[in-house]
Scaffold this motif. Structure first.
Motif, PDB file in Angstrom:
ATOM      1  N   GLN A  40       0.859  -1.248  -0.044  1.00  0.00           N
ATOM      2  CA  GLN A  40       0.116  -0.009   0.063  1.00  0.00           C
ATOM      3  C   GLN A  40       0.728   1.251   0.020  1.00  0.00           C
ATOM      4  O   GLN A  40       1.951   1.261   0.549  1.00  0.00           O
ATOM      5  CB  GLN A  40      -1.020   0.022   1.119  1.00  0.00           C
ATOM      6  N   THR A  74       0.557   5.921  -0.423  1.00  0.00           N
ATOM      7  CA  THR A  74      -0.396   7.095  -0.596  1.00  0.00           C
ATOM      8  C   THR A  74       0.052   8.047  -1.883  1.00  0.00           C
ATOM      9  O   THR A  74       1.383   8.175  -2.179  1.00  0.00           O
ATOM     10  CB  THR A  74      -0.542   7.866   0.270  1.00  0.00           C
ATOM     11  N   HIS A 122      -0.494  11.284  -4.139  1.00  0.00           N
ATOM     12  CA  HIS A 122      -1.209  12.715  -4.327  1.00  0.00           C
ATOM     13  C   HIS A 122      -1.740  12.888  -5.615  1.00  0.00           C
ATOM     14  O   HIS A 122      -0.989  13.131  -6.754  1.00  0.00           O
ATOM     15  CB  HIS A 122       0.134  13.837  -4.135  1.00  0.00           C
ATOM     16  N   ASP A 163     -10.182  12.700  -3.636  1.00  0.00           N
ATOM     17  CA  ASP A 163      -9.697  14.005  -4.267  1.00  0.00           C
ATOM     18  C   ASP A 163      -8.342  14.266  -3.406  1.00  0.00           C
ATOM     19  O   ASP A 163      -8.244  14.137  -2.160  1.00  0.00           O
ATOM     20  CB  ASP A 163     -10.959  15.099  -3.860  1.00  0.00           C
ATOM     21  N   ASP A 164      -7.254  14.379  -4.076  1.00  0.00           N
ATOM     22  CA  ASP A 164      -6.182  15.000  -3.723  1.00  0.00           C
ATOM     23  C   ASP A 164      -5.160  13.934  -2.689  1.00  0.00           C
ATOM     24  O   ASP A 164      -4.145  14.265  -2.434  1.00  0.00           O
ATOM     25  CB  ASP A 164      -6.346  16.070  -2.939  1.00  0.00           C
ATOM     26  N   MET A 165      -5.656  12.760  -2.422  1.00  0.00           N
ATOM     27  CA  MET A 165      -5.049  11.861  -1.668  1.00  0.00           C
ATOM     28  C   MET A 165      -5.539  10.537  -1.867  1.00  0.00           C
ATOM     29  O   MET A 165      -6.761  10.198  -1.351  1.00  0.00           O
ATOM     30  CB  MET A 165      -4.918  12.103  -0.246  1.00  0.00           C
ATOM     31  N   ILE A 189      -5.204   6.314  -1.515  1.00  0.00           N
ATOM     32  CA  ILE A 189      -4.578   5.234  -0.997  1.00  0.00           C
ATOM     33  C   ILE A 189      -4.496   3.963  -1.922  1.00  0.00           C
ATOM     34  O   ILE A 189      -5.662   3.616  -2.372  1.00  0.00           O
ATOM     35  CB  ILE A 189      -5.362   4.875   0.555  1.00  0.00           C
ATOM     36  N   LYS A 218      -8.973   7.950   2.253  1.00  0.00           N
ATOM     37  CA  LYS A 218      -8.739   7.784   3.752  1.00  0.00           C
ATOM     38  C   LYS A 218     -10.276   8.127   4.200  1.00  0.00           C
ATOM     39  O   LYS A 218     -11.134   8.877   3.945  1.00  0.00           O
ATOM     40  CB  LYS A 218      -7.864   8.745   4.106  1.00  0.00           C
ATOM     41  N   LEU A 229     -12.019  10.998   5.059  1.00  0.00           N
ATOM     42  CA  LEU A 229     -12.083  12.291   4.313  1.00  0.00           C
ATOM     43  C   LEU A 229     -12.997  11.913   2.831  1.00  0.00           C
ATOM     44  O   LEU A 229     -13.190  12.755   1.933  1.00  0.00           O
ATOM     45  CB  LEU A 229     -10.659  12.532   3.517  1.00  0.00           C
ATOM     46  N   ARG A 281       2.359   8.935   3.896  1.00  0.00           N
ATOM     47  CA  ARG A 281       3.423  10.082   3.521  1.00  0.00           C
ATOM     48  C   ARG A 281       2.475  10.947   2.464  1.00  0.00           C
ATOM     49  O   ARG A 281       2.012  10.315   1.373  1.00  0.00           O
ATOM     50  CB  ARG A 281       4.466   9.528   3.049  1.00  0.00           C
ATOM     51  N   ASN A 314       1.762  14.898   0.614  1.00  0.00           N
ATOM     52  CA  ASN A 314       2.000  16.098   0.031  1.00  0.00           C
ATOM     53  C   ASN A 314       1.629  17.392   0.858  1.00  0.00           C
ATOM     54  O   ASN A 314       0.434  17.439   1.165  1.00  0.00           O
ATOM     55  CB  ASN A 314       1.698  16.440  -1.383  1.00  0.00           C
ATOM     56  N   SER A 351      -1.013  19.960   0.243  1.00  0.00           N
ATOM     57  CA  SER A 351      -2.490  19.703  -0.071  1.00  0.00           C
ATOM     58  C   SER A 351      -3.248  19.494   1.286  1.00  0.00           C
ATOM     59  O   SER A 351      -2.736  18.866   2.065  1.00  0.00           O
ATOM     60  CB  SER A 351      -2.425  18.249  -0.610  1.00  0.00           C
ATOM     61  N   MET A 387      -6.140  18.201   1.701  1.00  0.00           N
ATOM     62  CA  MET A 387      -6.796  17.060   1.771  1.00  0.00           C
ATOM     63  C   MET A 387      -5.593  16.050   2.360  1.00  0.00           C
ATOM     64  O   MET A 387      -5.912  14.861   3.260  1.00  0.00           O
ATOM     65  CB  MET A 387      -7.612  16.479   0.787  1.00  0.00           C
TER      66      MET A 387
END
Lengths: 315, 92
Positions: A138, A140, A142, A180-182, A184, A197, A200, B41, B43, B46, B48
């Motif tokens: 796994q 993360t 961006h 959005d924006d992150m 997993i 996540k 969120l 980890r 950014n 951001s 979110m």
């Protein structure tokens, strides 16, 4: 290497597998580190080489029937051979009866023995599935993940380039936001899956407006809980120095968690509609999946036309 | 690339307003800024991403900066988190 304790396995799946712990100890000296399991028939029969002791050992009906055919001395030696191995644990399937020697050797070796009433093969499939999820790599990333016509588009690019705005525009056009924006990202069965996540989920940050709840605003048809990641769409400021793909003859690839997926780099120029381009990326991917490669077909047609005109000119 | 660890010192952790303080700061730098909490980890430019860390009081975060102004970025992000976000009230 990530490891799973036998206790964690027991507690997580106690209800699903109706596990009972037959030994006093549930703490194993060895962590579970692989998702494959093993049926120790050969070691019981006397072949000890290449024994996969890192795996959970499953005793099913065949193994138990085999033990019954042995006389007392052979029986004890067979069990001894098994428990000389440092295994994470032993699981008896199908609710089968066990004998005293097995339990005694297990306790001496401090190897937990569990039992499930489930049939051996379906149990092995379910257990493997659980272990594969537990060990799935796994990370993360961006970026934003949107399901566009059934194709999972991972939209990446530096902060402020417009990933969220692109995702929002796609939602507005009827596509589904996953995160959005992150993202997993999990790798399972050689495919990449992305999700948000949990706390969120379905929220977006739009510069100048703030945080919005996409599910409330656009409804359930605008969201998806998780999605296979098929293509990365990389947003970049337009630069005269960068050569963009003008033909699409080769598929450019990127690697996430060791898995290669196609990547399309889109230059951002004011006034350009990124959303339509993202939809075209998704549809183009779908066409490729169906074996239709537009650039190659055009190239073949062109070569064919030129061949014919040359023959006419020459003949 | 530079790296530094910092302990979260806000009672309510890094929630919305502290996250905004962080992105307002990191957005001023050209370099990449990352924050890590455990295996996550993200950014640090951001909102979110930072909210995704769910960084509670007492958690140790790793700040990583990479780029031309990485030294300044590292120090300023460290100071902001270490000092407990002095621009915000305790309950904000």
């Amino acid at each position: 290497m990530r490891g799973l304790t036998v206790r964690k396995l027991y507690e997580d799946r106690k209800e699903a597998f109706h596990f009972e712990c037959l030994t006093e100890v549930l703490e194993s000296e060895r962590l579970i580190t692989v998702s494959d399991v093993h049926r120790p028939g050969l070691i019981l029969a006397g072949f000890t080489r290449n024994f996969l002791s890192e795996r959970i050992q499953i005793l099913g009906e065949t193994e138990m029937l085999f033990l019954e055919t042995l006389d007392a001395g052979q029986h004890e030696r067979a069990i001894d051979r098994l428990f000389e191995q440092k295994m994470p644990c032993v699981i008896i399937a199908k609710g089968l009866e066990y004998d005293e020697i097995l339990m005694r050797r297990a306790s001496e070796a401090r190897i937990p023995v569990l039992r499930t009433p489930q049939s051996t093969t379906p149990f092995i499939h379910e257990l493997t599935e659980y272990l594969e999820n537990a060990f799935a790599p796994q990370t993360t990333v961006h970026g934003s993940l949107v399901d566009v016509y059934g194709v999972g588009l991972l939209i990446t690019g530096r902060s402020g380039i417009g990933k969220s705005e692109c995702a929002l525009d796609l939602v507005e056009r009827g596509h589904r936001l996953v995160t959005d924006d992150m993202v997993i990202v999990t790798r399972r069965h050689n495919l990449l899956y992305g999700e948000a996540k949990e706390h969120l989920r379905y929220h977006m940050e739009i510069r100048g407006i703030g945080i919005i709840d996409v599910r409330r605003m656009f409804g359930v048809r605008a969201i998806g809980k998780n999605k296979r990641i098929d293509v990365e769409v990389r947003l970049r400021e337009w630069s005269a120095d960068v050569e963009y793909d003008r033909l699409g003859l080769e598929e450019r690839m990127t690697t996430i968690l060791g898995k290669k997926i196609p990547v399309v780099t889109i230059p951002i120029i004011p006034g350009k509609n990124i959303t339509v381009l993202a939809e075209v990326v998704a549809m183009n991917h779908q066409l490729r999946v169906h074996g239709i490669r537009s650039a190659e077909e055009l190239s073949e047609n062109l070569v064919g036309t030129m061949d014919r005109s040359r023959r006419r000119a020459g003949g | 690339m530079k790296e530094k660890r910092v302990i979260v010192r806000r009672k309510r952790g890094i929630h919305l307003r502290p996250a905004q303080e962080i992105v307002n700061l990191t957005g001023q730098f050209a370099c990449d800024v990352f924050l890590q909490n455990g295996s996550y980890r993200v950014n640090a430019k951001s909102i979110m991403g930072i909210l995704g860390l769910a960084a509670a009081e007492g958690h140790e975060l790793t700040i990583t900066t990479d780029g031309v102004d990485e030294a300044d970025a590292l120090n300023e992000v460290f100071d902001l988190i270490e000092s407990g976000f002095p621009n915000l009230k305790e309950d904000e």
